[in-house]
Design a protein around this motif. Structure first.
Motif: not given
Length: 243
Positions: A111-112, A104-105, A108
């Motif tokens: 995506e960032k 998940k990290a 993220h």
């Protein structure tokens, strides 16, 4: 030995001797019981030596107790296996949860980074579109006046196309290299130059930033002259003769 003397002797026996007598009595009782078992009735029973080792007799109660102990051991073994399986399952769940957290990290962060890249791209595209929207003025009187009006608007200097064009035609006929070498200014060594015939001291005093510091530059000449006219007359539109 008389019967009357036995009780007194028994009273004088120590604890070990009493236990020995009790043991001998028990063995004797057991031997008597075995001699009464059918099938052995005719067999002669020989005297058996009595040892000091404890005698263990198997019984239904003992077998039941053994089965109970065996069942308890099996049950404890099964419980231990269940505890091990539960521990392994908990560890597997913890590892799975940690992997999911890391995934998940990572997603993220990805995506960032993607959003940042997209924003940077949009910024570049915006800058490119802004540059493409920057007007390109033609290198002639019409283009010089329009470019001057654009700068004047940004600087808050009043004036219209008609007011500039009218005064330019009267002063220089639209020649950016025009120079007056005969009037009083020329006599004083500061001849009027350019499209709006401005002298050097006035040009320097009213020069508009962002334009070349050159009296003959069409846009620099127009904007400086319009700036001077706005200060003295309110607007270049109000000028209808030499100023």
């Amino acid at each position: 030995m008389s019967a009357s003397s036995i009780p007194g002797r028994l009273r004088r026996m120590n604890k070990t001797q009493k236990l020995s007598v009790a043991g001998i009595s028990a063995v004797a009782a057991a031997a008597l019981s075995l001699s009464l078992v059918p099938g052995n009735a005719d067999a002669e029973t020989e005297p058996q030596a009595i040892s000091g080792a404890p005698v263990i007799f198997a019984s239904a109660a003992g077998a039941s107790q053994a089965k109970t102990i065996q069942s308890s051991v099996i049950e404890q073994h099964s419980t231990a296996e269940q505890l091990i399986k539960a521990s392994d399952s908990a560890k597997a769940k913890a590892v799975s949860k940690e992997k999911a957290k890391k995934a998940k990290a990572k997603a993220h962060a990805k995506e960032k980074a993607k959003a940042k890249k997209a924003a940077s791209k949009r910024g570049k595209q915006g800058a490119s579109r802004s540059e493409s929207r920057t007007p390109v003025f033609s290198n002639n009187l019409d283009g010089w006046i329009k470019e001057s009006l654009s700068i004047m608007k940004a600087k808050g200097i009043p004036g219209t196309y008609d007011g500039l064009h009218r005064n330019i035609i009267r002063e220089s006929s639209g020649n950016p290299k025009a120079i007056n070498d005969w009037d009083v200014n020329a006599v004083n060594g500061v001849p009027s130059k350019g499209l709006l015939q401005i002298i050097k001291p006035t040009f320097d005093a009213y020069h508009v930033g962002g334009t070349p510091h050159d009296q003959y530059d069409p846009v620099a000449n127009i904007t400086a002259s319009a700036n001077y006219a706005a200060d003295k007359y309110g607007s270049i539109d109000n000028v209808n003769s030499a100023y």
